[in-house]
Design a protein around this motif. Structure first.
Motif, PDB file in Angstrom:
ATOM      1  N   ALA A 416       1.316 -12.538 -21.424  1.00 45.02           N
ATOM      2  CA  ALA A 416       0.793 -12.567 -20.061  1.00 45.02           C
ATOM      3  C   ALA A 416       1.893 -12.346 -19.034  1.00 45.02           C
ATOM      4  N   ALA A 417       3.081 -12.917 -19.288  1.00 43.74           N
ATOM      5  CA  ALA A 417       4.207 -12.735 -18.372  1.00 43.74           C
ATOM      6  C   ALA A 417       4.645 -11.273 -18.333  1.00 43.74           C
ATOM      7  N   ALA A 418       4.583 -10.599 -19.481  1.00 44.40           N
ATOM      8  CA  ALA A 418       4.872  -9.160 -19.495  1.00 44.40           C
ATOM      9  C   ALA A 418       3.873  -8.421 -18.618  1.00 44.40           C
ATOM     10  N   GLY A 419       2.606  -8.875 -18.652  1.00 42.66           N
ATOM     11  CA  GLY A 419       1.604  -8.284 -17.780  1.00 42.66           C
ATOM     12  C   GLY A 419       1.944  -8.459 -16.320  1.00 42.66           C
ATOM     13  N   LYS A 420       2.380  -9.667 -15.943  1.00 37.79           N
ATOM     14  CA  LYS A 420       2.732  -9.903 -14.542  1.00 37.79           C
ATOM     15  C   LYS A 420       3.978  -9.128 -14.139  1.00 37.79           C
ATOM     16  N   ALA A 421       4.853  -8.856 -15.097  1.00 42.37           N
ATOM     17  CA  ALA A 421       5.981  -7.976 -14.795  1.00 42.37           C
ATOM     18  C   ALA A 421       5.464  -6.585 -14.438  1.00 42.37           C
ATOM     19  N   GLY A 422       4.422  -6.147 -15.143  1.00 40.69           N
ATOM     20  CA  GLY A 422       3.782  -4.886 -14.798  1.00 40.69           C
ATOM     21  C   GLY A 422       3.131  -4.936 -13.431  1.00 40.69           C
ATOM     22  N   ALA A 423       2.528  -6.083 -13.100  1.00 44.67           N
ATOM     23  CA  ALA A 423       1.920  -6.246 -11.781  1.00 44.67           C
ATOM     24  C   ALA A 423       2.970  -6.166 -10.680  1.00 44.67           C
ATOM     25  N   LEU A 424       4.159  -6.687 -10.954  1.00 46.89           N
ATOM     26  CA  LEU A 424       5.252  -6.607  -9.974  1.00 46.89           C
ATOM     27  C   LEU A 424       5.713  -5.162  -9.789  1.00 46.89           C
ATOM     28  N   VAL A 425       5.710  -4.390 -10.875  1.00 48.68           N
ATOM     29  CA  VAL A 425       6.007  -2.961 -10.747  1.00 48.68           C
ATOM     30  C   VAL A 425       4.980  -2.307  -9.826  1.00 48.68           C
ATOM     31  N   ALA A 426       3.720  -2.724  -9.977  1.00 44.94           N
ATOM     32  CA  ALA A 426       2.656  -2.185  -9.118  1.00 44.94           C
ATOM     33  C   ALA A 426       2.867  -2.588  -7.670  1.00 44.94           C
ATOM     34  N   ALA A 427       3.209  -3.866  -7.440  1.00 48.92           N
ATOM     35  CA  ALA A 427       3.325  -4.378  -6.074  1.00 48.92           C
ATOM     36  C   ALA A 427       4.542  -3.822  -5.345  1.00 48.92           C
ATOM     37  N   PHE A 428       5.690  -3.807  -6.032  1.00 47.20           N
ATOM     38  CA  PHE A 428       6.924  -3.395  -5.378  1.00 47.20           C
ATOM     39  C   PHE A 428       7.252  -1.917  -5.574  1.00 47.20           C
ATOM     40  N   GLY A 429       6.603  -1.290  -6.561  1.00 48.50           N
ATOM     41  CA  GLY A 429       6.872   0.114  -6.831  1.00 48.50           C
ATOM     42  C   GLY A 429       5.748   1.025  -6.389  1.00 48.50           C
ATOM     43  N   VAL A 430       4.632   0.982  -7.112  1.00 47.81           N
ATOM     44  CA  VAL A 430       3.532   1.905  -6.845  1.00 47.81           C
ATOM     45  C   VAL A 430       2.948   1.694  -5.456  1.00 47.81           C
ATOM     46  N   GLN A 431       2.713   0.419  -5.085  1.00 48.20           N
ATOM     47  CA  GLN A 431       2.116   0.169  -3.777  1.00 48.20           C
ATOM     48  C   GLN A 431       3.058   0.583  -2.641  1.00 48.20           C
ATOM     49  N   SER A 432       4.345   0.308  -2.791  1.00 50.49           N
ATOM     50  CA  SER A 432       5.305   0.714  -1.771  1.00 50.49           C
ATOM     51  C   SER A 432       5.301   2.226  -1.590  1.00 50.49           C
ATOM     52  N   TYR A 433       5.160   2.927  -2.707  1.00 54.38           N
ATOM     53  CA  TYR A 433       5.164   4.387  -2.670  1.00 54.38           C
ATOM     54  C   TYR A 433       3.954   4.934  -1.917  1.00 54.38           C
ATOM     55  N   THR A 434       2.807   4.245  -2.043  1.00 57.51           N
ATOM     56  CA  THR A 434       1.570   4.749  -1.436  1.00 57.51           C
ATOM     57  C   THR A 434       1.230   4.090  -0.112  1.00 57.51           C
ATOM     58  N   LEU A 435       2.092   3.172   0.371  1.00 56.24           N
ATOM     59  CA  LEU A 435       1.738   2.383   1.543  1.00 56.24           C
ATOM     60  C   LEU A 435       1.566   3.227   2.801  1.00 56.24           C
ATOM     61  N   SER A 436       2.208   4.372   2.853  1.00 57.19           N
ATOM     62  CA  SER A 436       2.087   5.245   4.025  1.00 57.19           C
ATOM     63  C   SER A 436       0.754   5.970   4.062  1.00 57.19           C
ATOM     64  N   GLN A 437      -0.055   5.840   2.998  1.00 52.22           N
ATOM     65  CA  GLN A 437      -1.350   6.501   2.878  1.00 52.22           C
ATOM     66  C   GLN A 437      -1.212   8.023   2.853  1.00 52.22           C
ATOM     67  N   ASN A 438      -0.039   8.501   2.495  1.00 51.71           N
ATOM     68  CA  ASN A 438       0.177   9.929   2.344  1.00 51.71           C
ATOM     69  C   ASN A 438      -0.606  10.443   1.141  1.00 51.71           C
ATOM     70  N   SER A 439      -1.426  11.461   1.355  1.00 54.30           N
ATOM     71  CA  SER A 439      -2.302  11.962   0.296  1.00 54.30           C
ATOM     72  C   SER A 439      -1.522  12.446  -0.916  1.00 54.30           C
ATOM     73  N   HIS A 440      -0.409  13.118  -0.690  1.00 55.41           N
ATOM     74  CA  HIS A 440       0.386  13.626  -1.814  1.00 55.41           C
ATOM     75  C   HIS A 440       0.973  12.481  -2.631  1.00 55.41           C
ATOM     76  N   LYS A 441       1.388  11.409  -1.956  1.00 57.90           N
ATOM     77  CA  LYS A 441       1.953  10.266  -2.673  1.00 57.90           C
ATOM     78  C   LYS A 441       0.892   9.559  -3.518  1.00 57.90           C
TER      79      LYS A 441
END
Length: 500
Positions: A416-441
């Motif tokens: 489960a902790a490995a899963g939350k590590a993945g969630a942190l990748v989503a929160a600090f990585g993927v979400q940060s990348y898409t936060l500008s709502q840029n369609s290409h991103k």
């Protein structure tokens, strides 16, 4: 002579479904209801926090949380959850499941209330105290994962064990629905009894002062289900299997013997949960941006703060009700027929397909002139459906079944902790990348997540099917038991009811 412990365990596996099984699902499941509500209600709340505490009268656009603050408000609870999973997972094996089970609820109750009471006179002080309490809220939430899964697996009989564990986890879907529903209802009530203040020429950019109470009430309501469940959780007895097999295997975690028997399974459960949560939390955390591009909500510049929160909550509720929720219960009803392994493979594969389509066709799907909004919403909903009728459920079930009793809670906690590590990748990585709502991103992010799901599909081959087998057979704890002993045990326990 057959030991009484063997008779007890055999009786547990042969026991018919009884009322205590149902009450155990409800009691353990309410913890996951609370977990999901607390973790996912932050999605609409972050929009409101930005408008309230980062308002700039000179700006021509609605205020929002700075990227770093937004990531930390969301991510700090995930960090706390990861820490809580490891901490309580270890304690569950060391001191017993029941002894530490109630502590998680107490933490959730106190910290949910304190999150809503976050104090300070500046944006920095309010965000700091909010993040402090959400860390400890996540810490309590984290403890519920290994303890609830382990307790349910050790209570259940082998014919319905997967369905029971999945039903506990399915309460997460109910919690997500209520996170959207409660936010939506309260937003509508506040809209009925409030007016935008006159400190800005454009009322859309203004934020009603009552909104500061709105987000606090939403967060504090997360304490209610945990509080109502506490008494019944304390009445639950310790599991029968812990007493019988706690000292059965003398090899230690990470020993060469453990690695030979269970090392591949542990890598499999950790890697699949890690990869799944990158995709799953990216979907959930970025949905307020996806909603805008699917035209389920208006642009922020066209609505005031509470209207925006109402629309985000409504969209979240609709997606959860028709996409997320059904997937959980498809797993509950089909897991003993199809099996954990194949459901996980199907889920990863279908998530990859739908995310790849969204990624490749994102420009057309999000273009209002192309009139493909309905198709976009359908594809997006299907990714949620197959996440839950798939790896989001099975990654929770499998670690509760694959490992020996004496380390079951710890191994589930590590997975489960490995899963939350993945969630942190989503929160600090993927979400940060898409936060500008840029369609290409967003397009690139969806294609990346499709690839992540294919990796999860491949890693699934490191686990094995557990359907229809006892926990002791799966983990190897029944070694040395001869067939005649098993037959004697069955004769011994025939007609006997086992109280756990």
């Amino acid at each position: 002579m057959v030991s009484s412990s063997l008779a007890v365990l055999h009786a547990l596996d042969k026991a018919n479904t009884r009322w205590y099984h149902i009450t155990s699902i409800v009691i353990a499941g309410m913890g996951f209801f609370t977990d999901a509500y607390d973790l996912f209600c932050i999605t609409p709340v972050t929009k409101l926090l930005g408008r309230l505490y980062y308002f700039d009268p000179s700006s021509a656009t609605p205020a929002k949380l700075p990227v770093a603050v937004n990531n930390f408000v969301i991510g700090v609870a995930l960090i706390g959850t990861l820490a809580g999973q490891l901490f309580f997972g270890l304690l569950g094996d060391k001191f017993g499941r029941k002894r530490v089970y109630g502590i998680t609820l107490i933490l959730m109750v106190i910290c949910a209330i304190c999150s809503g009471l976050s104090f300070g006179s500046t944006a920095k002080s309010v965000m700091t105290t909010l993040c402090f309490f959400r860390f400890w809220l996540g810490f309590g939430i984290g403890g519920d994962y290994p303890l609830s899964a382990t307790i349910m697996s050790e209570y259940a009989n082998k014919k319905t064990r997967g369905a029971f564990i999945a039903a506990v986890f399915a309460m997460q879907g109910v919690g997500i629905i209520f996170a959207g529903l409660v936010s939506m209802i309260l937003s509508a009530l506040f809209l009925s009894y409030s007016n935008a203040p006159a400190y800005h020429d454009n009322p859309v950019l203004s934020t009603q002062p009552e909104a500061d109470f709105l987000w606090r009430i939403i967060l504090m309501l997360g304490a209610l289900p945990a509080l109502l469940t506490y008494y019944w959780r304390m009445k639950m007895p310790e599991t029968g299997r812990l007493g019988q097999f706690r000292a059965n295997n003398d090899y230690k975690l990470f020993s060469s013997e453990f690695n030979r028997r269970h090392g591949k399974h542990l890598i499999g459960t950790m890697s699949t949960w890690f990869l799944l949560d990158i995709a799953f939390y990216s979907q959930n955390l970025a949905q307020k941006d996806i909603f805008q591009n699917t035209h389920l909500i208006s642009k922020p510049a066209n609505v005031n703060a509470i209207q925006e929160m109402f629309q985000i909550s409504k969209a979240m509720f609709v997606v959860a009700l028709f996409g997320t929720f059904p997937g959980y219960w498809f797993t509950v009803f089909l897991i003993e027929k199809i099996g954990r392994f194949y459901i996980q493979l199907i889920g990863f594969f279908m998530m990859s397909v739908f995310m790849l389509i969204i990624g490749i066709k994102y420009t057309d799907l999000s273009d209002p002139a192309k009139h493909q909004t309905g198709l976009f919403a359908l594809l997006y909903g299907l990714t949620f459906f197959f996440a839950n009728f798939g790896p989001n459920s099975t990654t929770f079930v499998l670690p509760a079944e694959l490992f020996p009793t004496r380390v079951r809670s710890t191994c589930h906690a590590m997975s489960a902790a490995a899963g939350k590590a993945g969630a942190l990748v989503a929160a600090f990585g993927v979400q940060s990348y898409t936060l500008s709502q840029n369609s290409h991103k967003i397009k690139h992010a969806m294609i990346f997540l499709a690839f992540v799901n294919i990796l999860g599909f491949c890693c699934t081959f490191m686990v094995t099917e557990t359907k229809g087998r006892s926990l002791e057979e799966i983990s190897g704890e029944d070694e040395g038991m001869h067939q005649d002993e098993m037959e004697m045990s069955e004769a011994q326990t025939e007609g006997r009811s086992v109280v756990i």
